[in-house]
Scaffold this motif. Sequence first.
Motif, PDB file in Angstrom:
ATOM      1  N   MET A 232      54.149  60.812  56.749  1.00  0.00           N
ATOM      2  CA  MET A 232      52.902  60.432  56.060  1.00  0.00           C
ATOM      3  C   MET A 232      53.192  60.050  54.602  1.00  0.00           C
ATOM      4  N   LYS A 233      52.542  58.941  54.133  1.00  0.00           N
ATOM      5  CA  LYS A 233      52.760  58.476  52.765  1.00  0.00           C
ATOM      6  C   LYS A 233      51.853  59.246  51.823  1.00  0.00           C
ATOM      7  N   GLN A 234      52.454  59.847  50.809  1.00  0.00           N
ATOM      8  CA  GLN A 234      51.651  60.651  49.889  1.00  0.00           C
ATOM      9  C   GLN A 234      52.091  60.434  48.458  1.00  0.00           C
ATOM     10  N   ASN A 235      51.356  61.079  47.551  1.00  0.00           N
ATOM     11  CA  ASN A 235      51.760  61.120  46.149  1.00  0.00           C
ATOM     12  C   ASN A 235      51.981  59.758  45.506  1.00  0.00           C
ATOM     13  N   VAL A 236      51.138  58.826  45.825  1.00  0.00           N
ATOM     14  CA  VAL A 236      51.198  57.540  45.128  1.00  0.00           C
ATOM     15  C   VAL A 236      50.259  57.633  43.935  1.00  0.00           C
ATOM     16  N   ASP A 237      50.797  57.314  42.765  1.00  0.00           N
ATOM     17  CA  ASP A 237      49.987  57.374  41.549  1.00  0.00           C
ATOM     18  C   ASP A 237      49.044  56.165  41.514  1.00  0.00           C
ATOM     19  N   PHE A 238      47.979  56.300  40.755  1.00  0.00           N
ATOM     20  CA  PHE A 238      47.023  55.218  40.631  1.00  0.00           C
ATOM     21  C   PHE A 238      46.859  54.885  39.146  1.00  0.00           C
ATOM     22  N   GLY A 239      46.959  53.590  38.806  1.00  0.00           N
ATOM     23  CA  GLY A 239      46.891  53.182  37.405  1.00  0.00           C
ATOM     24  C   GLY A 239      45.721  52.246  37.130  1.00  0.00           C
ATOM     25  N   PHE A 240      45.278  52.264  35.868  1.00  0.00           N
ATOM     26  CA  PHE A 240      44.148  51.442  35.432  1.00  0.00           C
ATOM     27  C   PHE A 240      44.687  50.111  34.899  1.00  0.00           C
ATOM     28  N   GLY A 241      44.433  49.032  35.603  1.00  0.00           N
ATOM     29  CA  GLY A 241      44.824  47.697  35.139  1.00  0.00           C
ATOM     30  C   GLY A 241      43.799  47.194  34.138  1.00  0.00           C
ATOM     31  N   CYS A 242      44.271  46.769  32.947  1.00  0.00           N
ATOM     32  CA  CYS A 242      43.332  46.418  31.867  1.00  0.00           C
ATOM     33  C   CYS A 242      43.229  44.907  31.640  1.00  0.00           C
ATOM     34  N   MET A 243      43.408  44.125  32.684  1.00  0.00           N
ATOM     35  CA  MET A 243      43.344  42.666  32.541  1.00  0.00           C
ATOM     36  C   MET A 243      41.917  42.140  32.549  1.00  0.00           C
ATOM     37  N   ARG A 244      41.010  42.898  33.183  1.00  0.00           N
ATOM     38  CA  ARG A 244      39.621  42.412  33.288  1.00  0.00           C
ATOM     39  C   ARG A 244      38.654  43.518  32.850  1.00  0.00           C
ATOM     40  N   LEU A 245      38.694  43.848  31.559  1.00  0.00           N
ATOM     41  CA  LEU A 245      37.818  44.909  31.032  1.00  0.00           C
ATOM     42  C   LEU A 245      36.389  44.379  30.875  1.00  0.00           C
ATOM     43  N   PRO A 246      35.401  45.278  30.866  1.00  0.00           N
ATOM     44  CA  PRO A 246      34.014  44.823  30.697  1.00  0.00           C
ATOM     45  C   PRO A 246      33.807  44.093  29.366  1.00  0.00           C
ATOM     46  N   LEU A 247      33.061  43.009  29.432  1.00  0.00           N
ATOM     47  CA  LEU A 247      32.793  42.187  28.243  1.00  0.00           C
ATOM     48  C   LEU A 247      31.295  42.118  27.994  1.00  0.00           C
ATOM     49  N   LEU A 248      30.936  41.801  26.747  1.00  0.00           N
ATOM     50  CA  LEU A 248      29.517  41.611  26.433  1.00  0.00           C
ATOM     51  C   LEU A 248      29.085  40.202  26.834  1.00  0.00           C
ATOM     52  N   THR A 249      29.995  39.226  26.654  1.00  0.00           N
ATOM     53  CA  THR A 249      29.701  37.840  27.007  1.00  0.00           C
ATOM     54  C   THR A 249      30.842  37.311  27.845  1.00  0.00           C
ATOM     55  N   ALA A 250      30.548  36.870  29.044  1.00  0.00           N
ATOM     56  CA  ALA A 250      31.605  36.436  29.957  1.00  0.00           C
ATOM     57  C   ALA A 250      32.444  35.302  29.377  1.00  0.00           C
ATOM     58  N   GLU A 251      31.830  34.463  28.521  1.00  0.00           N
ATOM     59  CA  GLU A 251      32.557  33.285  27.990  1.00  0.00           C
ATOM     60  C   GLU A 251      33.566  33.681  26.906  1.00  0.00           C
ATOM     61  N   GLU A 252      33.387  34.884  26.303  1.00  0.00           N
ATOM     62  CA  GLU A 252      34.300  35.265  25.211  1.00  0.00           C
ATOM     63  C   GLU A 252      35.184  36.404  25.676  1.00  0.00           C
ATOM     64  N   SER A 253      36.477  36.083  25.875  1.00  0.00           N
ATOM     65  CA  SER A 253      37.365  37.047  26.521  1.00  0.00           C
ATOM     66  C   SER A 253      37.673  38.273  25.667  1.00  0.00           C
ATOM     67  N   ASP A 254      37.276  38.254  24.370  1.00  0.00           N
ATOM     68  CA  ASP A 254      37.526  39.440  23.543  1.00  0.00           C
ATOM     69  C   ASP A 254      36.221  40.097  23.069  1.00  0.00           C
ATOM     70  N   SER A 255      35.112  39.781  23.722  1.00  0.00           N
ATOM     71  CA  SER A 255      33.834  40.411  23.336  1.00  0.00           C
ATOM     72  C   SER A 255      33.703  41.743  24.083  1.00  0.00           C
ATOM     73  N   PHE A 256      34.591  42.691  23.764  1.00  0.00           N
ATOM     74  CA  PHE A 256      34.696  43.927  24.545  1.00  0.00           C
ATOM     75  C   PHE A 256      33.420  44.768  24.494  1.00  0.00           C
ATOM     76  N   ASP A 257      33.025  45.247  25.644  1.00  0.00           N
ATOM     77  CA  ASP A 257      31.875  46.143  25.754  1.00  0.00           C
ATOM     78  C   ASP A 257      32.417  47.575  25.647  1.00  0.00           C
ATOM     79  N   TYR A 258      32.619  48.035  24.388  1.00  0.00           N
ATOM     80  CA  TYR A 258      33.313  49.310  24.193  1.00  0.00           C
ATOM     81  C   TYR A 258      32.551  50.504  24.762  1.00  0.00           C
ATOM     82  N   GLU A 259      31.233  50.427  24.747  1.00  0.00           N
ATOM     83  CA  GLU A 259      30.468  51.547  25.305  1.00  0.00           C
ATOM     84  C   GLU A 259      30.884  51.781  26.765  1.00  0.00           C
ATOM     85  N   ASN A 260      30.957  50.686  27.501  1.00  0.00           N
ATOM     86  CA  ASN A 260      31.347  50.782  28.910  1.00  0.00           C
ATOM     87  C   ASN A 260      32.829  51.086  29.097  1.00  0.00           C
ATOM     88  N   ILE A 261      33.664  50.441  28.288  1.00  0.00           N
ATOM     89  CA  ILE A 261      35.117  50.665  28.429  1.00  0.00           C
ATOM     90  C   ILE A 261      35.438  52.137  28.157  1.00  0.00           C
TER      91      ILE A 261
END
Length: 382
Positions: free
Chosen positions: A1-30
Amino acid sequence: MKQNVDFGFGCMRLPLLTAEESDSFDYENINKIFDRFLEKGFTYFDTAYTYHGYHGEEAVRKALVERHARDSFKLATKMPLRDFKDADDMDKIFSEQLEHCGVSYFDYYLLHNMGTNVYEKCKKYDAFGFAAKKKAEGKIRNIGMSFHDTPELLDEILSKYGEMLDFIQLQVNYADWEQTNVQSRRCIDVVRKYKKPVTVMEPCKGGTLVNLPKEAEDILKSKRPNSSSASWALRFAASQYGVTRVLSGMNSIEQVEDNTDTFLNFEPITEIEQKLLNNVKEIIEKNTPIPCTGCSYCTHGCPKGIAIPEYFALFNNISQITGSFSSQAVYYNNIALKHGKASECIECGQCEKACPQHLPIRKYLKDVKEKFEAGSSFPVRK
Ligand code: SF4
Ligand code: SF4
């Protein structure tokens, strides 16, 4: 049985305030989703110099590094092999990265998007030696390489530089397992030969395996009514021998809960389930004419500023819906007001060199143009 696989947070598509601006980070949500991920007992965060229009590391500093003790998380980032000019430039970029992230060392550091187009440059300026030197100085704990090319090239690189690498990051998902551009299975086989651990990226293929066509979703629901489509994709990736970590980009609390629960109560994919996934894959292929993951690597060097992934997503949407495509055409029109149209492509080929999926982007743009511009009643930018 396969076990003990770690899980990581990929940060390529973080929540944004405006979809058109790739650095308009929605920090409350992040902040919320990072905190919940840590509360569930996971610690690995994966970013890169180039994510979110070169601002992704800064977002990780603000939401993670400045809000949590350094020993409570593990941070991975990457050297942009496409961008560095020479050995001095690698050093400059590395210093910037430490500053962007607000740390004195990286737990994991990868050579980003290794492939034919950058391999010669990496040999010339000794990118592998550079990472090894930083490791010796204590600024990197583990060296890796994210790889998007053929198993043959992977074998060649590992035969020369494998000793310096602690892990390999590969695109592994059930849709790309035998897919000719990606070849997940054969690449994983090569890494196994060198006995290196595999970290999986794109287990959900940029969301393609989350938002399944209804027919495909019904197949999975009939077997496990309470399991999400994403959980199937994550379980497939984590069930492969040699895989020690799976990354997933998440942008809501619901996704964090669902994905982390999948790993906390991990069940490997059974043979019967594998057969169902094969059926699902066939349905996806039928419904997704352009297998784009939406990573945006292609847009950086486009002299015409063409919104390639957005246009491909609209094209795929049309093939998944029946009847009128008017709403997709409205989106096309709106995007084309700010970006180059598909028909403005001058066929320079820059984008295809950068595409980790090796897609014939120029050909697909002609299909997009045909669909959205030829005889369209919707005006686009002149
Ligand atoms: S081939 Fe077309 S889409 Fe690709 S970079 Fe050149 S102009 Fe842009
Ligand atoms: S075309 Fe290729 S590089 Fe561009 S977004 Fe799609 S997968 Fe990424």
